[in-house]
Design a protein around this motif. Structure first.
Motif, short mmCIF file in Angstrom:
data_model
loop_
_atom_site.label_atom_id
_atom_site.label_comp_id
_atom_site.label_asym_id
_atom_site.label_seq_id
_atom_site.Cartn_x
_atom_site.Cartn_y
_atom_site.Cartn_z
N GLY A 53 93.73 -5.12 30.71
CA GLY A 53 93.12 -6.31 31.31
C GLY A 53 94.16 -7.35 31.69
N HIS A 54 93.74 -8.31 32.57
CA HIS A 54 94.74 -9.30 33.01
C HIS A 54 95.17 -10.23 31.88
N GLY A 55 94.38 -10.24 30.78
CA GLY A 55 94.79 -11.05 29.63
C GLY A 55 96.02 -10.50 28.94
N MET A 63 99.58 -10.57 39.65
CA MET A 63 99.02 -9.53 38.77
C MET A 63 98.51 -8.39 39.65
N ALA A 64 99.18 -7.26 39.52
CA ALA A 64 98.81 -6.12 40.38
C ALA A 64 98.62 -4.87 39.54
N GLY A 65 98.12 -5.08 38.33
CA GLY A 65 97.95 -3.94 37.42
C GLY A 65 96.53 -3.39 37.40
N GLY A 66 95.63 -4.04 38.13
CA GLY A 66 94.23 -3.61 38.10
C GLY A 66 94.03 -2.25 38.77
N GLN A 67 92.88 -1.66 38.50
CA GLN A 67 92.61 -0.33 39.06
C GLN A 67 91.95 -0.40 40.42
N GLY A 68 91.40 -1.56 40.74
CA GLY A 68 90.76 -1.73 42.05
C GLY A 68 89.66 -0.71 42.29
N THR A 69 88.89 -0.43 41.26
CA THR A 69 87.87 0.63 41.40
C THR A 69 86.81 0.28 42.44
N PRO A 117 97.91 1.60 44.84
CA PRO A 117 97.83 0.25 44.27
C PRO A 117 97.13 -0.70 45.25
N LYS A 118 96.32 -1.60 44.71
CA LYS A 118 95.54 -2.50 45.58
C LYS A 118 96.43 -3.29 46.55
N GLY A 119 97.61 -3.68 46.06
CA GLY A 119 98.52 -4.48 46.89
C GLY A 119 98.98 -3.75 48.13
N PHE A 131 88.82 -1.22 27.08
CA PHE A 131 88.94 -2.54 26.46
C PHE A 131 89.92 -3.40 27.25
N GLU A 132 89.46 -4.61 27.55
CA GLU A 132 90.28 -5.49 28.38
C GLU A 132 90.34 -6.89 27.81
N ALA A 133 91.50 -7.49 27.86
CA ALA A 133 91.62 -8.92 27.51
C ALA A 133 91.53 -9.71 28.80
N GLY A 191 98.81 -15.51 39.83
CA GLY A 191 97.64 -15.25 40.69
C GLY A 191 97.40 -13.76 40.83
N GLY A 192 96.25 -13.42 41.39
CA GLY A 192 95.90 -12.02 41.59
C GLY A 192 96.49 -11.49 42.89
N VAL A 193 96.56 -10.17 42.98
CA VAL A 193 97.11 -9.55 44.19
C VAL A 193 96.06 -9.51 45.30
N ASP A 194 94.79 -9.71 44.91
CA ASP A 194 93.72 -9.43 45.87
C ASP A 194 93.13 -10.67 46.52
N ILE A 204 89.35 -18.95 39.92
CA ILE A 204 89.75 -18.04 41.00
C ILE A 204 91.08 -17.34 40.71
N LEU A 205 91.48 -17.30 39.45
CA LEU A 205 92.74 -16.67 39.06
C LEU A 205 93.93 -17.28 39.80
N CYS A 206 93.95 -18.60 39.87
CA CYS A 206 95.09 -19.32 40.45
C CYS A 206 95.51 -20.35 39.43
P1 UTP Z 1 89.83 -7.55 38.86
O1 UTP Z 1 89.20 -8.05 37.63
O2 UTP Z 1 89.16 -7.90 40.12
O3 UTP Z 1 90.02 -5.99 38.73
O4 UTP Z 1 91.31 -8.06 38.87
P2 UTP Z 1 90.60 -4.89 39.71
O5 UTP Z 1 91.23 -3.88 38.83
O6 UTP Z 1 91.47 -5.43 40.79
O7 UTP Z 1 89.32 -4.27 40.40
P3 UTP Z 1 88.08 -3.46 39.79
O8 UTP Z 1 87.39 -4.39 38.82
O9 UTP Z 1 88.61 -2.21 39.14
O10 UTP Z 1 87.27 -3.17 41.01
C1 UTP Z 1 91.69 -9.34 39.26
C2 UTP Z 1 93.21 -9.36 39.34
O11 UTP Z 1 93.76 -9.05 38.07
C3 UTP Z 1 94.62 -7.91 38.17
C4 UTP Z 1 94.17 -7.19 39.42
O12 UTP Z 1 95.23 -6.39 39.93
C5 UTP Z 1 93.78 -8.33 40.32
O13 UTP Z 1 94.91 -8.93 40.91
N1 UTP Z 1 94.48 -7.09 36.95
C6 UTP Z 1 93.26 -6.74 36.48
C7 UTP Z 1 95.62 -6.65 36.35
O14 UTP Z 1 96.74 -6.96 36.79
N2 UTP Z 1 95.50 -5.87 35.23
C8 UTP Z 1 94.30 -5.50 34.72
O15 UTP Z 1 94.27 -4.77 33.71
C9 UTP Z 1 93.15 -5.96 35.37
#
Ligand code: UTP
Length: 416
Positions: A210-212, A101-107, A114-116, A363-365, A238-241, A316-318
């Motif tokens: 959201g990752h949901g 999952m690499a769609g997060g914003q990583g704020t 991209p965080k990856g 809004f996030e799932a 799993g998450g990218v981070d 731990i998102l695994c």
């Molecule tokens: P986080 O909840 O830690 O969010 O995502 P984030 O976007 O990486 O960081 P912040 O909260 O903005 O600082 C955990 C994992 O879920 C993915 C992220 O890429 C990360 O691998 N994720 C999260 C998505 O793929 N999509 C989303 O909408 C949110």
């Protein structure tokens, strides 16, 4: 065109969102066309209900929370080899695929891109994507297979992500053969009055859902179909981070297969009873995750007869799912949770507003909200130092940051 505009105006009036066309007349034709399309794609009923939900207490405090059983990977004794052999066989047969999952914003990390693509500062200067790719290739080789890799991006980072992979020749994977990209869904952001925002670019201000959103995205994008065509039955998500994420784990797979569950998750034990993490539990008798904000001090500190925390297994998102379970989960929408964020926008007079404090709802799932749809799942406690090195924050935070992740990575891989 004009009748279409009139139609859209009527919808906007109904939902009190007429401001979205405030600048319409000043736009060029392409911009007009895309804005109208975006508006037509908005589920206004959903947005209205989501806005109402921001005014309510989100959690249902009447939920009955109870501990959930788990297995400890290092206390399985003879069963370790038994589960491992079942899992190894399935992996060799090509039954496993991996999703990142690499769609997060990583704020929180604040990286521009991209965080990856982030370099955690190893001497090799490998990005998170490359560290994950290396491990996946290496682990696949142990079982004479290439584990197909699926990457979930957001609309916001999709192009930059693919360009990065392209530049790095997909780290040895072959596009559309054993590496695939799909994009997650988005929802408009709204202000505290429930008005949908227009972003800096003059279009609807959208944010990843959201990752949901992963289940629905995997199904809608045709990825679950593709997985089945490949003969895959299990998907590790799993998450990218997490630069120590172990996507190929025969023990976890063996447990899922042997216990006939459709979801098997890894946990690490909490660092201390008050660590700010979500932990596995049962909610009204079904598997779930309870967040640290929801758990009482008493519950956080409660232990069993062996002195283990009753609510100590951190999520731990695994997580491993059967492809069928993903399809079922993707068919039913998950609830959305609200986050209050800072968001730049164009106001009704056409001026850019750059807020210095939160001003908008997003809004996030959450992926784990789908756990409650299964009766039983397996939880496997693994060692934090072997499988969990998250990169969430900038170094200044001191925790879950590039520095801590780098140290854990080096220690695990025995790099000086
Ligand atoms: P986080 O909840 O830690 O969010 O995502 P984030 O976007 O990486 O960081 P912040 O909260 O903005 O600082 C955990 C994992 O879920 C993915 C992220 O890429 C990360 O691998 N994720 C999260 C998505 O793929 N999509 C989303 O909408 C949110």
């Amino acid at each position: 065109m004009d009748s279409k505009v009139e139609e859209i105006k009527a919808i906007l009036k109904k939902y009190d969102q007429e401001h979205l066309l405030n600048q319409y007349e000043k736009l060029d034709e392409n911009h007009k066309k895309r804005l109208l399309e975006e508006i037509q794609n908005i589920d206004f009923e959903l947005i209205t209900n989501l806005y109402k939900s921001t005014k309510k207490e989100e959690k249902n405090n009447k939920d009955e929370i109870t501990p959930i059983e788990y297995l400890d990977k290092y206390k399985l004794n003879d069963k370790y080899k038994y589960y491992e052999s079942i899992g190894k066989k399935a992996i060799k047969e090509g039954k496993l695929v991996a999703v990142t999952m690499a769609g997060g914003q990583g704020t929180r990390l604040g990286h521009n891109g991209p965080k990856g693509t982030y370099d955690i500062g190893l001497d090799s200067h490998k990005s998170l994507f490359e560290l994950l790719a290396d491990r996946l290739k290496e682990d696949g080789k142990k079982y004479d297979v290439t584990i197909p890799w699926f990457i979930m991006t957001s609309k916001e980072n999709n192009n930059a992500t693919i360009a990065f992979f392209e530049k790095h020749k997909y780290f040895g994977f072959q596009k559309d053969k054993n590496i695939f990209f799909f994009t997650q869904g988005e929802l408009p952001m709204i202000d505290t009055e429930g008005k949908i925002l227009i972003g800096e670019d003059g279009f609807i201000k959208l944010a990843a859902d959201g990752h949901g959103g992963i289940y629905e995205s995997l199904v809608k994008s045709g990825m679950t179909k593709k997985m089945k065509e490949m003969g895959a039955e299990w998907v590790f998500i799993g998450g990218v981070d997490n630069c120590l994420v172990k996507m190929v784990d025969p023990v976890l797979m063996g447990i899922a297969i042997d216990k006939k569950v459709t979801v098997a998750c890894k946990s690490v034990v909490k660092d201390n009873p008050h660590e700010k993490v979500g932990v596995f539990c049962k909610r009204n008798g079904k598997p779930n995750v309870i967040e640290y904000t929801e758990i009482t001090e008493e519950m956080a500190e409660a232990t069993d007869k062996d002195g283990e925390l009753l609510y100590g297994e951190s999520h731990i998102l695994c997580n491993l799912f059967s492809v069928d379970a993903i399809e079922r989960m993707g068919a039913n929408p998950l609830p959305y949770h609200v986050a209050y964020k800072k968001a730049k926008y164009i106001d009704k007079n056409g001026n850019l507003v750059v807020p210095d404090s939160p001003n908008a709802y997003k809004f996030e799932a959450f992926l784990f909200d789908a756990f409650g749809t299964v009766d039983e799942m397996a939880i496997l406690r693994v060692k934090r130092e072997e499988e969990f090195a998250p990169v969430k924050n900038a170094d200044s935070a001191g925790v879950d940051c590039p520095k801590t992740a780098r140290e854990l990575y080096k220690k695990f891989h025995k790099i000086d």
